[in-house]
Scaffold this motif. Structure first.
Motif, short mmCIF file in Angstrom:
data_model
loop_
_atom_site.label_atom_id
_atom_site.label_comp_id
_atom_site.label_asym_id
_atom_site.label_seq_id
_atom_site.Cartn_x
_atom_site.Cartn_y
_atom_site.Cartn_z
N MET A 69 0.73 -0.28 7.14
CA MET A 69 0.72 -1.73 6.92
C MET A 69 -0.72 -2.21 6.91
O MET A 69 -1.56 -1.69 7.65
CB MET A 69 1.53 -2.44 8.00
CG MET A 69 0.94 -2.36 9.40
SD MET A 69 2.03 -3.01 10.69
CE MET A 69 2.92 -1.51 11.14
N GLN A 75 -3.65 -4.49 7.98
CA GLN A 75 -3.97 -5.27 9.17
C GLN A 75 -5.43 -5.70 9.09
O GLN A 75 -6.27 -5.30 9.89
CB GLN A 75 -3.73 -4.41 10.43
CG GLN A 75 -2.28 -4.06 10.68
CD GLN A 75 -1.54 -5.18 11.40
OE1 GLN A 75 -1.94 -6.34 11.37
NE2 GLN A 75 -0.47 -4.84 12.08
N ASN A 107 6.11 -4.15 7.80
CA ASN A 107 5.16 -4.85 8.67
C ASN A 107 5.86 -5.23 9.97
O ASN A 107 7.09 -5.37 10.01
CB ASN A 107 4.64 -6.12 8.00
CG ASN A 107 3.81 -5.82 6.77
OD1 ASN A 107 3.16 -4.79 6.68
ND2 ASN A 107 3.84 -6.73 5.81
#
Length: 362
Positions: free
Chosen positions: A186, A188, A255
């Motif tokens: 994911m 970030q 996510n």
């Protein structure tokens, strides 16, 4: 037509049913107020900024603020978002992540460049097999487990072997061999504080391990992300051949549905409250907590079951528990009650809504 008439026509085109113009052609943001008069699409303000960096491909104007010549109005009438998607998104692979308006800039920028600049998804392109698309080798900057420093490490991804590896030395074996079965990735960017920051997670020795990486090139990091998705898609398609594709796609990567600081106390609810970083994973039904956001391993986790199993989230604290004058929540499980203090009332509402969403899942 005069300036006001042109503006009226454009806004009518934006709202016209069946054109797809009521949402941004690139990220899905509702009510876009910009357009590319070279591509014939309606786009949002954020995506218009990306289009401005592609002057050979796209030219943008505001629907409300700019003057539109009659010939440009006629061009927009003959085109539109549905027409553009039919051309530029004809062959988007099922594993390729299509960003939404809430996603980070690098995902949206590379999606736009892939569509219009590189024309990766036009009908004449040959679709890449997920197994070959899920194979990649190269260097990424990886954050050290104990230190805050990022160091260049070689990564190897193989959908055919079902693993991802990374190496700390030029010669010798891999530092870690990661099964694609429980691999996740994911973006970030805020947490890693890098515009191309990617978090990779996997299971090792019964724990969830975090890797934080980035690459200087936006295209390279997004290519890595989609390669991981291709490898995951290949694994899911092979392992669950009878499951319909719409059910597999959301499980390729995910996510966290909510992250942030809260304070927690111990099982007796009399221990000192300590600040921890929390991550809620709806697919794994876990509320994990870390001492710091970029820790490699969680300090602990709370399993979030269903209401039928006795799970519940409440505003406030159990009777007899004393906390500072801040909003709090109590997560009720069959074993015990967990008490958390939130930073403010907005965070309290968001955590309650997120946790209730997981509890409501079958």
């Amino acid at each position: 037509m005069d300036r006001d008439s042109n503006k009226t026509v454009l806004l009518e085109l934006q709202r016209a049913a069946g054109t797809g113009n009521s949402h941004c052609a690139d990220c899905g943001m509702p009510d876009p107020e910009w357009a590319s008069y070279k591509l014939g699409i309606f786009i949002c303000l954020n995506c218009s900024g990306i289009h401005r960096n592609l002057p050979q491909i796209s030219k943008v104007k505001s629907l409300r603020l700019d003057f539109w010549e009659n010939d440009l109005i006629e061009f927009m009438k003959k085109h539109g978002n549905v027409c553009a998607k039919a051309k530029y998104e004809a062959k988007v692979p099922p594993y390729y992540y299509i960003p939404q308006f809430c996603d980070c800039l690098v995902l949206k920028e590379q999606w736009i460049r892939a569509k219009y600049e590189r024309e990766e998804f036009v009908a004449t392109r040959v679709c890449q097999d997920p197994c070959s698309a899920g194979s990649r080798e190269g260097f990424l900057w990886k954050r050290g487990r104990e230190s805050r420093h990022f160091r260049k490490r070689r990564f190897l991804l193989s959908a055919r072997e079902g693993v991802m590896k990374y190496y700390t030395k030029e010669f010798g074996g891999p530092k870690a061999i990661i099964s694609i079965e429980n691999l996740n990735a994911m973006f970030q960017t805020d947490k890693i504080q890098h515009a191309h920051g990617l978090q990779i997670t996997y299971n090792t020795d019964g724990q969830r391990r975090n890797l934080f990486v980035y690459h200087e090139s936006g295209k390279e990091i997004v290519d890595w992300f989609n390669a991981i998705r291709a490898a995951r898609y290949h694994y899911l398609r092979t392992t669950f051949p009878d499951v319909p594709e719409p059910e597999l796609i959301p499980r390729i990567t995910r996510n966290y549905i909510k992250e942030g600081y809260m304070e927690k106390t111990g099982p007796k609810q009399k221990e000192t409250f300590k600040v921890r970083w929390f991550c809620l994973d709806s697919q794994e039904r876990n509320l994990m907590y870390f001492k710091k956001p970029l820790d490699a391993f969680a300090q602990g986790q709370v399993l979030i079951g269903t209401m039928d199993e006795g799970y519940e989230v409440r505003a406030g604290v159990p009777q007899g528990v004393r906390v500072k004058k801040k909003p709090a929540i109590t997560v009720v499980t069959p074993m015990r009650e967990f008490v958390f203090i939130c930073e403010n009332e907005r965070e309290q509402r968001e955590w309650i809504d997120a946790l209730n969403g997981v509890i409501a899942q079958p």
